[in-house]
Design a protein around this motif. Structure first.
Motif, PDB file in Angstrom:
ATOM      1  N   TYR B 294      23.324  20.965  48.371  1.00  0.00           N
ATOM      2  CA  TYR B 294      23.444  21.518  49.727  1.00  0.00           C
ATOM      3  C   TYR B 294      24.633  22.457  49.825  1.00  0.00           C
ATOM      4  N   GLY B 295      25.795  21.960  49.366  1.00  0.00           N
ATOM      5  CA  GLY B 295      27.008  22.766  49.439  1.00  0.00           C
ATOM      6  C   GLY B 295      26.905  24.048  48.624  1.00  0.00           C
ATOM      7  N   LEU B 296      26.272  23.947  47.454  1.00  0.00           N
ATOM      8  CA  LEU B 296      26.107  25.134  46.608  1.00  0.00           C
ATOM      9  C   LEU B 296      25.308  26.212  47.329  1.00  0.00           C
ATOM     10  N   ALA B 297      24.238  25.797  47.987  1.00  0.00           N
ATOM     11  CA  ALA B 297      23.411  26.766  48.709  1.00  0.00           C
ATOM     12  C   ALA B 297      24.211  27.405  49.843  1.00  0.00           C
ATOM     13  N   GLN B 298      24.997  26.593  50.556  1.00  0.00           N
ATOM     14  CA  GLN B 298      25.837  27.121  51.630  1.00  0.00           C
ATOM     15  C   GLN B 298      26.848  28.124  51.072  1.00  0.00           C
ATOM     16  N   LEU B 299      27.474  27.726  49.950  1.00  0.00           N
ATOM     17  CA  LEU B 299      28.502  28.572  49.340  1.00  0.00           C
ATOM     18  C   LEU B 299      27.888  29.889  48.844  1.00  0.00           C
ATOM     19  N   SER B 300      26.689  29.796  48.286  1.00  0.00           N
ATOM     20  CA  SER B 300      26.008  31.015  47.827  1.00  0.00           C
ATOM     21  C   SER B 300      25.776  31.962  48.993  1.00  0.00           C
ATOM     22  N   THR B 301      25.334  31.417  50.121  1.00  0.00           N
ATOM     23  CA  THR B 301      25.081  32.236  51.309  1.00  0.00           C
ATOM     24  C   THR B 301      26.383  32.859  51.808  1.00  0.00           C
ATOM     25  N   MET B 302      27.444  32.058  51.798  1.00  0.00           N
ATOM     26  CA  MET B 302      28.724  32.505  52.336  1.00  0.00           C
ATOM     27  C   MET B 302      29.366  33.595  51.484  1.00  0.00           C
ATOM     28  N   THR B 303      29.226  33.450  50.142  1.00  0.00           N
ATOM     29  CA  THR B 303      29.938  34.381  49.251  1.00  0.00           C
ATOM     30  C   THR B 303      29.037  35.471  48.703  1.00  0.00           C
ATOM     31  N   GLY B 304      27.744  35.280  48.801  1.00  0.00           N
ATOM     32  CA  GLY B 304      26.837  36.237  48.191  1.00  0.00           C
ATOM     33  C   GLY B 304      26.712  36.063  46.685  1.00  0.00           C
ATOM     34  N   ILE B 305      27.315  34.993  46.144  1.00  0.00           N
ATOM     35  CA  ILE B 305      27.222  34.730  44.704  1.00  0.00           C
ATOM     36  C   ILE B 305      26.171  33.650  44.467  1.00  0.00           C
ATOM     37  N   GLU B 306      25.229  33.892  43.570  1.00  0.00           N
ATOM     38  CA  GLU B 306      24.243  32.869  43.226  1.00  0.00           C
ATOM     39  C   GLU B 306      24.925  31.798  42.378  1.00  0.00           C
ATOM     40  N   LEU B 307      24.910  30.562  42.817  1.00  0.00           N
ATOM     41  CA  LEU B 307      25.599  29.492  42.093  1.00  0.00           C
ATOM     42  C   LEU B 307      24.617  28.363  41.789  1.00  0.00           C
ATOM     43  N   THR B 308      24.691  27.823  40.578  1.00  0.00           N
ATOM     44  CA  THR B 308      23.850  26.672  40.218  1.00  0.00           C
ATOM     45  C   THR B 308      24.761  25.492  39.872  1.00  0.00           C
ATOM     46  N   SER B 320      34.234  40.734  44.313  1.00  0.00           N
ATOM     47  CA  SER B 320      34.994  41.612  45.194  1.00  0.00           C
ATOM     48  C   SER B 320      35.152  40.930  46.551  1.00  0.00           C
ATOM     49  N   VAL B 321      36.341  41.057  47.127  1.00  0.00           N
ATOM     50  CA  VAL B 321      36.502  40.528  48.480  1.00  0.00           C
ATOM     51  C   VAL B 321      36.564  41.658  49.498  1.00  0.00           C
ATOM     52  N   GLU B 322      36.285  42.868  49.007  1.00  0.00           N
ATOM     53  CA  GLU B 322      36.127  43.958  49.975  1.00  0.00           C
ATOM     54  C   GLU B 322      34.779  43.756  50.629  1.00  0.00           C
ATOM     55  N   THR B 323      34.778  43.553  51.928  1.00  0.00           N
ATOM     56  CA  THR B 323      33.509  43.275  52.594  1.00  0.00           C
ATOM     57  C   THR B 323      33.197  44.396  53.557  1.00  0.00           C
ATOM     58  N   GLU B 324      31.989  44.386  54.033  1.00  0.00           N
ATOM     59  CA  GLU B 324      31.602  45.390  55.036  1.00  0.00           C
ATOM     60  C   GLU B 324      32.109  44.989  56.410  1.00  0.00           C
ATOM     61  N   GLY B 325      32.862  43.940  56.467  1.00  0.00           N
ATOM     62  CA  GLY B 325      33.363  43.523  57.781  1.00  0.00           C
ATOM     63  C   GLY B 325      32.538  42.390  58.340  1.00  0.00           C
ATOM     64  N   ALA B 326      31.306  42.283  57.897  1.00  0.00           N
ATOM     65  CA  ALA B 326      30.429  41.260  58.455  1.00  0.00           C
ATOM     66  C   ALA B 326      30.827  39.871  57.978  1.00  0.00           C
ATOM     67  N   GLN B 327      31.525  39.823  56.838  1.00  0.00           N
ATOM     68  CA  GLN B 327      31.725  38.524  56.217  1.00  0.00           C
ATOM     69  C   GLN B 327      33.185  38.221  55.949  1.00  0.00           C
ATOM     70  N   SER B 328      33.957  38.165  57.018  1.00  0.00           N
ATOM     71  CA  SER B 328      35.355  37.830  56.854  1.00  0.00           C
ATOM     72  C   SER B 328      35.495  36.411  56.301  1.00  0.00           C
ATOM     73  N   ARG B 329      34.499  35.567  56.551  1.00  0.00           N
ATOM     74  CA  ARG B 329      34.527  34.200  56.028  1.00  0.00           C
ATOM     75  C   ARG B 329      34.483  34.201  54.494  1.00  0.00           C
ATOM     76  N   ARG B 330      33.795  35.191  53.912  1.00  0.00           N
ATOM     77  CA  ARG B 330      33.701  35.300  52.464  1.00  0.00           C
ATOM     78  C   ARG B 330      35.084  35.486  51.843  1.00  0.00           C
ATOM     79  N   LYS B 331      35.853  36.361  52.437  1.00  0.00           N
ATOM     80  CA  LYS B 331      37.202  36.620  51.923  1.00  0.00           C
ATOM     81  C   LYS B 331      38.045  35.348  52.006  1.00  0.00           C
ATOM     82  N   LEU B 332      37.933  34.654  53.119  1.00  0.00           N
ATOM     83  CA  LEU B 332      38.697  33.428  53.318  1.00  0.00           C
ATOM     84  C   LEU B 332      38.389  32.414  52.210  1.00  0.00           C
ATOM     85  N   VAL B 333      37.116  32.273  51.888  1.00  0.00           N
ATOM     86  CA  VAL B 333      36.686  31.285  50.899  1.00  0.00           C
ATOM     87  C   VAL B 333      37.168  31.669  49.501  1.00  0.00           C
TER      88      VAL B 333
END
Lengths: 443, 443
Positions: B294-308, B320-333
């Motif tokens: 469950y957490g892996l799927a959430q993390l994948s969605t949050m970061t945009g990285i496919e994780l298994t 990259s933590v340069e985001t389009e602005g939509a995903q400030s949460r990604r940078k935080l993580v």
């Protein structure tokens, strides 16, 4: 079991009579006071009524200079009524024209959960220009509105079915909350809507809210025959009521539905007195408070005829009653004026009480006689009660007319069920996604 | 008067920890039970908290196989909470992307009437593809969403102002209900919306609901500086919290606003024990119930990285933590994982409690110390409290942390006001349509 009639209380501000807000028995400041509506819901529940109902439009209709307008949005309000009642059904009007099916499906599913299975949806299609202009649109054509409504309803039904009843496993030890094989993307792709789903609210107690409809045009009746489970309608005479009732019931078979799968509930505004004289006095009090300018504007909107105060003491001008279907109320009004030879002023008096719905003044016994006559002569399965003043007109109905109906064996003493569908005697729909599996098991 | 902090209870199902539904102190079957939320609202009110808040999305987010999802729609729910409470503010999340301003303005005005002035709106813009696909759309670009949101808010503000405060005359004898000169068509015609108005609900107790925002991207912060009165934000460290706080407060002046016209409320998930050891035991209990898939799927969605699951015991891959602005949460993580050198499994543990919000385990005194430190060092005007389990985590906070904050002089003993704005110390906006008249009188 003897057939029993069904009663819905149509709640409207401080009363259905357009001058209700001026009558000493009302408090117009309560128009936006939730306690007013909570009191009304409790009174209706005390009388064992099936449901309360709130009409709605998404524009300021009517001249607020002369009437108490500007009340609360129905869905928001009904949740607050659910919180203080246990049995009464809660029916909200929501338009399919300026909404999205996902939002509407979700809100009704939520209300159904919150109320423990008491939600109903009065489906309307928003005919007016004033409403269109609050959504950046011109007035849509009548046929388009019903085509959209039909597809809208199809999408909401799929969304309500998207979680099967037994989708939630709730296995805490195994970490298995839901069976994802029983939660379905609906993948709807139609002319008006493309909706993937599933809904993000689990299936509600009733499965679907009770589906109600109130349009009496040809397109409205076809829509009702196909989709509705209860129909609110305005019928002035027993003969008209019987004709409408037979027409609607006859249409059901073509859609594979039984006659008892749709209840016909004509509107009636009962003006109640402990004597006939007292009832007529209340009717006269209300009539004396009518503001002709307000009624004239309403009548002009309803008939499409521009009317001024000069016209008050003359008959209604001749107009065509061939309508595009959008305005079945127009035909009713013109027919009423012609049939009874009314002047415009007299017509205003007749419309002020119920906007085209039947108004009956009398004792509780006389009111009960009227309801009984329609109910036993295939004009009604029950009634949409429109008290002229609120809360007084509703408490009078509950305290004096309901017991009369009960002793005649026409109405329940206690609720039969916990859900609105249950009290209306209607089935709970199965999820369309579950059906094939069940058939397979039956084989 | 000493500056006091403000507390909002962020209500989420049976708790914010993603494994809350598996913990013996929760009852996941209460997810769709209105009594659960009514109990939570009453607990928060007992603790004199400013408000309760419901997040929302218009799609089924997350894997329902492994988490208790599919709850109730916030606005519908909050009316039912209003009915059983008297003081607590009621904040609902509604998106500006798939709604119409007329509907949203009306529902919040209704909730504000129903609650006696306790409505708040958390304005979101719906970034996800899953949401877009429930409304026949592809995912809209980030800039477009905020442009629409800005105009959406402009329309709702005009609609809330469309009835002046003294529009209702209520002269029953004279038959004069409202002064139509004080009810205004708004005639909005913009890029995204054309809305004539007026609203068909009279002006509500607060005038406008409290306006809340939670996006921390550049566009989000600019939107907040211009419109929001409270901001929910995820900040992990005091330094980050201070930076965000200073940044947001600094932006206000450009929009002609004072620093105290916007409250910054960082999120915090307090894991409370009567001893530190007890708190850590609860934290460990919850951690042991985490389902990595469950957490892996959430993390994948949050970061945009496919994780298994192979990745669990390795560091988070470089992204990259340069985001389009939509995903400030990604940078935080990503920052959190790098700063503390966490493996993916460790990161999942850190995120399970608050999805990127700060998690603090400790005694009531230790929790109070943390809140006090941020509050006195310009990182917070108050906090968005995210209990790991509900209702237990909220009642522990109210019964043990709130009294500690009260004796330190940091939090109220009694509500100061009847409205949400009043308790947050914010002004009631005047109707824009009334202002010129008042100025004229002042001359």
């Amino acid at each position: 079991m003897t057939r029993k009639l069904h009663l819905n209380a149509f709640l409207m501000g401080v009363g259905h009579h357009e001058a209700a807000w001026r009558h000493p028995r009302t408090e117009p400041a309560r128009l936006t006071d939730v306690r007013h509506y909570q009191e009304l819901a409790r009174i209706a529940e005390r009388g064992k009524l099936d449901s309360v109902f709130l009409a709605d439009g998404v524009a300021l209709h009517g001249n607020v200079r002369h009437n108490a307008l500007g009340g609360l949005e129905p869905l928001t309000l009904l949740s607050a009524l659910a919180a203080v009642t246990d049995h009464i059904g809660l029916i909200a009007t929501v338009s399919t024209t300026y909404n999205e099916p996902f939002h509407v499906a979700r809100k009704f599913a939520s209300l159904d959960h919150i109320s423990g299975g008491r939600a109903g949806w009065n489906i309307v299609t928003s005919a007016g220009e004033a409403e269109a202009r609050n959504f950046g649109l011109e007035r849509p054509a009548h046929a388009d509105r019903y085509a959209r409504a039909t597809e809208f309803l199809e999408v909401t039904r799929k969304l309500w079915d998207s979680w099967e009843d037994d989708a939630i496993v709730g296995d805490r030890v195994g970490g298995h909350y839901a069976d994802t094989g029983k939660i379905h993307a609906i993948e709807h792709a139609g002319e008006h809507f493309a909706v993937r789903g599933p809904l993000n609210t689990a299936r509600s107690p009733q499965g679907h809210p009770l589906l109600v409809q109130a349009g009496s045009s040809e397109a409205g009746k076809e829509f009702a025959a196909r989709h509705a489970e209860a129909v609110f309608t305005a019928q002035q005479t027993l003969a008209e009521g019987q004709e409408f009732y037979a027409d609607l019931k006859r249409r059901l078979a073509a859609h594979g539905r039984r006659a008892d799968e749709l209840l016909v509930l004509p509107g009636i505004s009962p003006i109640i007195g402990s004597t006939e004289r007292e009832a007529l006095r209340l009717e006269k009090e209300l009539e004396d408070l009518i503001i002709p300018a307000y009624g004239l504007a309403q009548l002009s909107t309803m008939t499409g005829i521009e009317l001024t105060e000069d016209a008050l003491d003359r008959p209604l001008p001749d107009v065509s009653v061939e309508t595009e279907g959008a305005q079945s109320r127009r035909k009713l009004v013109v027919d009423l004026a012609r049939r009874e030879g009314l002047t415009v002023r007299q017509l205003l008096g007749r419309l002020a009480g119920g906007r085209g719905h039947r108004v009956v003044a009398g004792t509780p016994e006389q009111i009960a006689d009227q309801l009984q006559e329609w109910f036993l002569n295939e004009a009604a399965d029950g009634f949409n009660i429109m008290p002229p003043i609120l809360p007084g007109g509703l408490s009078d109905f509950v305290d004096y007319v309901v017991p009369e109906l009960q002793v005649r064996g026409l109405f329940r003493y206690e609720y039969e069920a916990r859900t609105l569908r249950g009290n209306y005697g209607l089935e709970r729909p199965a999820s369309r996604y579950a059906a094939p599996r069940e058939v397979a098991v039956a084989r």
